[in-house]
Design a protein around this motif. Structure first.
Motif, mmCIF file in Angstrom:
data_model
loop_
_atom_site.group_PDB
_atom_site.id
_atom_site.type_symbol
_atom_site.label_atom_id
_atom_site.label_comp_id
_atom_site.label_asym_id
_atom_site.label_seq_id
_atom_site.Cartn_x
_atom_site.Cartn_y
_atom_site.Cartn_z
ATOM 1 N N ALA A 183 99.121 49.003 34.065
ATOM 2 C CA ALA A 183 100.081 49.972 34.607
ATOM 3 C C ALA A 183 99.784 51.376 34.093
ATOM 4 C CB ALA A 183 101.506 49.559 34.221
ATOM 5 N N ARG A 184 99.414 51.488 32.831
ATOM 6 C CA ARG A 184 99.038 52.799 32.295
ATOM 7 C C ARG A 184 97.858 53.382 33.065
ATOM 8 N NH1 ARG A 184 97.758 52.503 26.170
ATOM 9 N NH2 ARG A 184 97.193 54.675 26.618
ATOM 10 N N CYS A 185 96.884 52.540 33.368
ATOM 11 C CA CYS A 185 95.728 53.012 34.132
ATOM 12 C C CYS A 185 96.150 53.461 35.527
ATOM 13 C CB CYS A 185 94.681 51.905 34.245
ATOM 14 S SG CYS A 185 93.882 51.475 32.692
ATOM 15 N N PHE A 186 96.944 52.638 36.211
ATOM 16 C CA PHE A 186 97.387 52.987 37.557
ATOM 17 C C PHE A 186 98.155 54.312 37.542
ATOM 18 C CE2 PHE A 186 97.504 48.347 39.299
ATOM 19 C CZ PHE A 186 96.147 48.415 39.544
ATOM 20 N N ASN A 187 99.006 54.499 36.547
ATOM 21 C CA ASN A 187 99.779 55.730 36.483
ATOM 22 C C ASN A 187 98.866 56.950 36.334
ATOM 23 O OD1 ASN A 187 102.558 56.962 36.198
ATOM 24 N ND2 ASN A 187 101.652 57.664 34.286
ATOM 25 N N MET A 188 97.848 56.834 35.499
ATOM 26 C CA MET A 188 96.934 57.945 35.283
ATOM 27 C C MET A 188 96.028 58.176 36.488
ATOM 28 S SD MET A 188 97.895 59.123 32.453
ATOM 29 C CE MET A 188 96.613 60.357 32.245
ATOM 30 N N LEU A 189 95.840 57.139 37.311
ATOM 31 C CA LEU A 189 95.012 57.266 38.512
ATOM 32 C C LEU A 189 95.853 57.601 39.742
ATOM 33 C CD1 LEU A 189 92.699 54.188 37.836
ATOM 34 C CD2 LEU A 189 92.034 56.593 37.693
ATOM 35 N N ARG A 191 98.366 56.023 40.941
ATOM 36 C CA ARG A 191 98.805 54.839 41.693
ATOM 37 C C ARG A 191 100.164 54.431 41.092
ATOM 38 N NH1 ARG A 191 93.490 51.036 41.552
ATOM 39 N NH2 ARG A 191 94.909 49.571 42.576
ATOM 40 N N LYS A 192 101.113 55.342 41.184
ATOM 41 C CA LYS A 192 102.365 55.226 40.454
ATOM 42 C C LYS A 192 103.230 54.063 40.929
ATOM 43 C CE LYS A 192 102.451 60.138 39.274
ATOM 44 N NZ LYS A 192 102.152 59.909 37.847
ATOM 45 N N ARG A 193 103.238 53.818 42.234
ATOM 46 C CA ARG A 193 104.069 52.721 42.736
ATOM 47 C C ARG A 193 103.586 51.383 42.167
ATOM 48 N NH1 ARG A 193 105.348 52.338 49.043
ATOM 49 N NH2 ARG A 193 106.437 54.250 48.424
ATOM 50 N N GLU A 194 102.260 51.180 42.147
ATOM 51 C CA GLU A 194 101.727 49.939 41.592
ATOM 52 C C GLU A 194 102.031 49.838 40.097
ATOM 53 O OE1 GLU A 194 97.584 48.995 43.510
ATOM 54 O OE2 GLU A 194 97.943 51.163 43.655
ATOM 55 N N ALA A 195 101.970 50.977 39.404
ATOM 56 C CA ALA A 195 102.288 50.976 37.974
ATOM 57 C C ALA A 195 103.737 50.541 37.741
ATOM 58 C CB ALA A 195 102.053 52.370 37.392
ATOM 59 N N GLN A 196 104.655 51.096 38.513
ATOM 60 C CA GLN A 196 106.069 50.740 38.380
ATOM 61 C C GLN A 196 106.289 49.253 38.675
ATOM 62 O OE1 GLN A 196 108.837 52.635 37.722
ATOM 63 N NE2 GLN A 196 107.970 54.690 37.569
ATOM 64 N N GLN A 197 105.638 48.753 39.716
ATOM 65 C CA GLN A 197 105.808 47.348 40.087
ATOM 66 C C GLN A 197 105.328 46.418 38.975
ATOM 67 O OE1 GLN A 197 103.632 47.254 43.774
ATOM 68 N NE2 GLN A 197 105.430 47.756 45.029
#
Length: 258
Positions: A183-189, A191-197
């Motif tokens: 999730a940390r990676c997704f947020n930095m990339l 991809r915030k919705r996937e990080a939250q999920q």
């Protein structure tokens, strides 16, 4: 069950897997079977003591055994390196591993240990290089893959970390730390919705998971929602009372609300 040799092999396997209690138990059973001390039992017991961090008591003996038992010298360098690493004697640990790699340049265990020594000494880039090489030689080493992902996050190499974390999500579905790192990676990339999920799926299973709560609060704070961040971060600080980052983020969230 009546073979001392098998018990010694079982002890070595347990030690190399990190289960030092089982390793000791297997050696005690082997000792009962043979009835008296043997050179092989003494050697294996010294390896176990070194791996556990009791290096001073056995290092001279093991160094002499490395000369007497050249075919098993790699076991000595491994055990001493592990013990030195446990006691933060990084220079001595590195000396053992470099000696080992001099004789066996692509030994995956030696490369992995050198990577851990680099990480402990704040050489994250060099450590990640050794972890990468270890996985090239043996892609099944998921412990190494986990260490690599932590190093990549420290380096900000979020895109490179993603496929490794997705692999670990499949191979270690019960490890809640993996989706938090992903999730940390997704947020930095972005991809915030996937990080939250991902974080919410972790919290559905583990409502008091401190690192998931901290990450969710951090994301909310970054997105300009300090009130929402405060809710998550208060729970994170309660779950992680000694975690500096959780308390600092909570301080920031409260401060932004005046």
């Amino acid at each position: 069950p009546k073979s001392a040799g098998v018990r010694i092999s079982a002890s070595r396997a347990a030690r190399q897997a990190g289960d030092l209690d089982d390793a000791a138990e297997q050696l005690l059973l082997a000792r009962r079977l043979v009835g008296e001390p043997t050179d092989d039992l003494a050697f294996e017991w010294a390896l176990l003591q070194a791996s556990a961090g009791h290096v001073r008591e056995v290092e001279s003996y093991l160094q002499s055994q490395a000369e007497r038992r050249p075919a098993e010298s790699h076991l000595v360098w491994e055990a001493l390196a592990e013990g030195y690493l446990r006691t933060f004697r990084t220079v001595d640990a590195m000396s053992c591993v470099e000696h080992w790699l001099g004789a066996s340049p692509e030994n995956v265990r030696a490369l992995e240990l050198r990577g851990q020594i680099y990480i402990l000494g704040r050489g994250v880039k060099r450590g990640s290089d050794d972890f990468r090489r270890t996985l090239e030689l043996d892609p099944t080493r998921d412990d190494t893959r986990g260490r690599l992902t932590r190093a990549l996050l420290d380096l900000g190499a979020y895109g490179e970390a993603v496929p490794h974390l997705e692999h670990l999500m499949k191979s270690q579905p019960d490890d809640a730390e993996v989706p938090v790192r992903l999730a940390r990676c997704f947020n930095m990339l972005d991809r915030k919705r996937e990080a939250q999920q991902l974080l919410r799926s972790v919290l559905d299973r583990h409502p008091e998971h401190g690192f998931a709560l901290r990450a969710l609060g951090q994301f909310a704070l970054t997105d300009g929602n300090p009130a929402e961040a405060e809710i998550h971060l208060r729970k994170a600080a309660a779950a992680l009372p000694a975690d500096y980052q959780a308390h600092w983020l909570l301080y920031e969230a409260v401060g932004q609300q005046g």
